[in-house]
Write an enzyme that holds these catalytic residues in place. Structure first.
Site, PDB file in Angstrom:
ATOM      1  N   ARG A  72       0.836  -1.150   0.047  1.00 19.88           N
ATOM      2  CA  ARG A  72       0.188  -0.031  -0.089  1.00 19.88           C
ATOM      3  C   ARG A  72       0.900   1.217  -0.012  1.00 19.88           C
ATOM      4  O   ARG A  72       1.739   1.384   0.949  1.00 19.88           O
ATOM      5  CB  ARG A  72      -0.920  -0.017   1.145  1.00 19.88           C
ATOM      6  CG  ARG A  72      -1.834  -1.286   1.285  1.00 19.88           C
ATOM      7  CD  ARG A  72      -2.557  -1.307   2.655  1.00 19.88           C
ATOM      8  NE  ARG A  72      -3.357  -2.335   3.041  1.00 19.88           N
ATOM      9  CZ  ARG A  72      -4.373  -3.150   2.240  1.00 19.88           C
ATOM     10  NH1 ARG A  72      -4.868  -2.641   1.277  1.00 19.88           N
ATOM     11  NH2 ARG A  72      -4.620  -4.446   2.665  1.00 19.88           N
ATOM     12  N   ASP A 103     -10.131  -1.322  -5.498  1.00 26.78           N
ATOM     13  CA  ASP A 103     -10.750   0.081  -5.843  1.00 26.78           C
ATOM     14  C   ASP A 103      -9.746   1.171  -5.779  1.00 26.78           C
ATOM     15  O   ASP A 103      -9.497   2.250  -6.643  1.00 26.78           O
ATOM     16  CB  ASP A 103     -12.069   0.500  -5.321  1.00 26.78           C
ATOM     17  CG  ASP A 103     -12.071   0.425  -3.663  1.00 26.78           C
ATOM     18  OD1 ASP A 103     -11.098  -0.020  -3.274  1.00 26.78           O
ATOM     19  OD2 ASP A 103     -13.309   0.592  -3.245  1.00 26.78           O
ATOM     20  N   THR A 105      -6.370   0.818  -5.964  1.00 19.83           N
ATOM     21  CA  THR A 105      -5.250   0.526  -6.903  1.00 19.83           C
ATOM     22  C   THR A 105      -5.919   1.414  -8.193  1.00 19.83           C
ATOM     23  O   THR A 105      -5.412   1.808  -8.798  1.00 19.83           O
ATOM     24  CB  THR A 105      -5.458  -1.038  -7.161  1.00 19.83           C
ATOM     25  OG1 THR A 105      -4.834  -1.623  -5.991  1.00 19.83           O
ATOM     26  CG2 THR A 105      -4.227  -1.268  -8.382  1.00 19.83           C
ATOM     27  N   ASP A 128     -12.055  -8.826  -0.849  1.00 18.69           N
ATOM     28  CA  ASP A 128     -13.428  -8.157  -0.431  1.00 18.69           C
ATOM     29  C   ASP A 128     -14.572  -8.353  -1.219  1.00 18.69           C
ATOM     30  O   ASP A 128     -15.663  -7.994  -0.713  1.00 18.69           O
ATOM     31  CB  ASP A 128     -13.067  -6.799  -0.203  1.00 18.69           C
ATOM     32  CG  ASP A 128     -11.867  -6.618   0.896  1.00 18.69           C
ATOM     33  OD1 ASP A 128     -11.773  -7.561   1.722  1.00 18.69           O
ATOM     34  OD2 ASP A 128     -11.165  -5.478   1.044  1.00 18.69           O
ATOM     35  N   LYS A 214     -32.463 -23.881  21.472  1.00 20.72           N
ATOM     36  CA  LYS A 214     -31.138 -23.764  21.083  1.00 20.72           C
ATOM     37  C   LYS A 214     -30.064 -23.739  22.116  1.00 20.72           C
ATOM     38  O   LYS A 214     -29.990 -23.450  23.047  1.00 20.72           O
ATOM     39  CB  LYS A 214     -30.885 -22.725  20.057  1.00 20.72           C
ATOM     40  CG  LYS A 214     -30.221 -22.471  18.726  1.00 20.72           C
ATOM     41  CD  LYS A 214     -30.176 -21.333  18.101  1.00 20.72           C
ATOM     42  CE  LYS A 214     -30.529 -21.466  16.836  1.00 20.72           C
ATOM     43  NZ  LYS A 214     -30.376 -22.694  16.136  1.00 20.72           N
TER      44      LYS A 214
HETATM   45  O1  F6P Z   1      -8.623  -5.510   1.156  1.00 21.39           O
HETATM   46  C1  F6P Z   1      -8.427  -6.772   1.699  1.00 21.39           C
HETATM   47  C2  F6P Z   1      -8.222  -6.822   3.285  1.00 21.39           C
HETATM   48  O2  F6P Z   1      -7.703  -8.080   3.614  1.00 21.39           O
HETATM   49  C3  F6P Z   1      -9.407  -6.410   4.160  1.00 21.39           C
HETATM   50  O3  F6P Z   1     -10.621  -7.363   4.062  1.00 21.39           O
HETATM   51  C4  F6P Z   1      -9.097  -5.919   5.188  1.00 21.39           C
HETATM   52  O4  F6P Z   1      -9.629  -4.988   6.133  1.00 21.39           O
HETATM   53  C5  F6P Z   1      -7.507  -5.325   4.892  1.00 21.39           C
HETATM   54  O5  F6P Z   1      -7.163  -6.072   3.689  1.00 21.39           O
HETATM   55  C6  F6P Z   1      -6.500  -5.625   6.082  1.00 21.39           C
HETATM   56  O6  F6P Z   1      -5.469  -5.158   5.596  1.00 21.39           O
HETATM   57  P1  F6P Z   1      -4.090  -5.106   6.436  1.00 21.39           P
HETATM   58  O7  F6P Z   1      -3.476  -6.569   5.783  1.00 21.39           O
HETATM   59  O8  F6P Z   1      -3.059  -4.140   5.600  1.00 21.39           O
HETATM   60  O9  F6P Z   1      -4.045  -5.085   7.595  1.00 21.39           O
END
Ligand code: F6P
Length: 333
Positions: A72, A103, A105, A128, A214
């Site tokens: 990132r 999105d 990216t 996601d 339950k």
């Molecule tokens: O976007 C993918 C994802 O795994 C999300 O589901 C999650 O919120 C996030 O990345 C976690 O990011 P990181 O690995 O930077 O903690």
């Protein structure tokens, strides 16, 4: 066009390698060279580029993660960062870029394309599944199946010890993963951001379930931008109902592992189509799959428009967690 680049960016997703492999093989068959850009936009800024040929992509189709690495990159959000990336693109003679990611990216790719005329085609790669323009993104199916396996195991212990479990799954701000693994795993309750649920409602339905005999229950919780939120929910339920529970955060195991056949096929199909799209002269778009057919959407739509849950699945999720009855059941009452 003689040379293209491919990168993976943002959270890794199982199937990204299958996509890289398909890009390289499709490019090769069109007489194009492929440059692999390591560590996403971070590598593009820093010139971390290597030639990818068929041999470099051998034996990777079954591997999770991404052989190119990912990142990132806050630097790419700055004009200076992108200016350095553009220098690298020029230096390597890269005319087209295949971006595999989510999105964020594609948003970055749109800005880059507005500053330099490089041709860009996106491929949705995120567990996601929240990218507008494709019913499925690479990695989603594997993530759902990994979460499902965990839920099935948790159900064994929940039944044996007669316990309530909160199982928290990823999905960033959406409930796509939670909805599918919740339905498939027979979750008693589903907490997803698309269907707001108050603690009172949750407690009332849990109470009714336990009152009716339950002895155990599984509540699947979407992290919804607040990873760890399940602990707070569990505390509130204990305070109101006196029910002891356990919290399991599935976390990054959902991102790893060998991709399912579905993810490998989707990734290969979209990787090949991304190259075909560049070769045909079309760009600034994302290739995806809609109702089983390849679809090309403007890149801008992928981050500007919000993808909705499939209404049938949403309805099923509501039905199974006792929120809704079928109209036929309520008729005449
Ligand atoms: O976007 C993918 C994802 O795994 C999300 O589901 C999650 O919120 C996030 O990345 C976690 O990011 P990181 O690995 O930077 O903690």
């Amino acid at each position: 066009m003689k040379r293209i680049g491919v990168l993976t960016s943002g959270g890794d997703a199982p199937g990204m390698n299958a996509c890289i492999r398909a890009v390289v093989r499709a490019a090769d068959s069109c007489g194009l060279e492929t440059m692999g850009i390591n560590r996403g936009y971070h590598g593009l800024i820093n010139g971390d580029v290597t030639r990818l040929d068929r041999r470099a992509c051998a034996n990777i189709i079954h591997q999770g993660g991404t052989v190119l690495g990912t990142a990132r990159s806050p630097e790419f959000r700055t004009r200076e960062g992108r200016a350095r990336a553009i220098e690298v693109i020029k230096q390597w003679g890269i005319e087209g870029l295949v971006l595999i990611g989510g999105d964020g990216t594609f948003r970055g790719g749109s800005v880059l394309a507005s500053e330099y005329p490089v041709k860009i085609v996106g491929v949705p790669g995120t567990i996601d599944n929240d990218v507008y323009g494709s019913d499925f993104s690479i990695g989603f199916d594997t993530a759902v199946n990994s979460a499902l396996q965990a839920i099935d195991k948790i159900r064994d212990t929940a039944l044996s010890l007669e316990r309530l479990f909160f199982v928290e799954v990823m999905g960033h701000h959406t409930g796509f993963i939670a909805l599918e693994c919740g339905i498939a795993g027979g979750a008693e309750e589903l907490l997803i951001p698309e269907v707001p649920t108050s603690i009172e409602e949750l407690c009332e339905r849990l109470r009714q379930g336990f009152d009716s005999g339950k002895r155990s229950a599984i509540v699947v919780v979407a992290e919804a931008e607040q990873p760890g939120i399940s602990f707070r929910i569990a505390d509130e339920v204990r305070d109101r109902l006196g029910l002891d529970s356990r919290v399991v955060i599935l976390g990054h195991i959902q991102r790893g592992g060998s991709p399912t056949a579905r993810d490998r096929v989707l990734a290969s199909k979209l990787g090949m189509t991304a190259v075909e799209t560049l070769v045909s002269g079309r760009d600034a778009c994302m290739v995806g799959e809609i109702r089983g057919e390849i679809a090309c959407s403007p890149l801008q739509d992928t981050w500007e428009k919000k993808k909705q849950l499939h209404p049938d699945l949403k309805k099923l999720g509501e039905l199974f967690s006792g929120r809704k009855a079928f109209p036929a059941m309520t008729e005449g009452r």
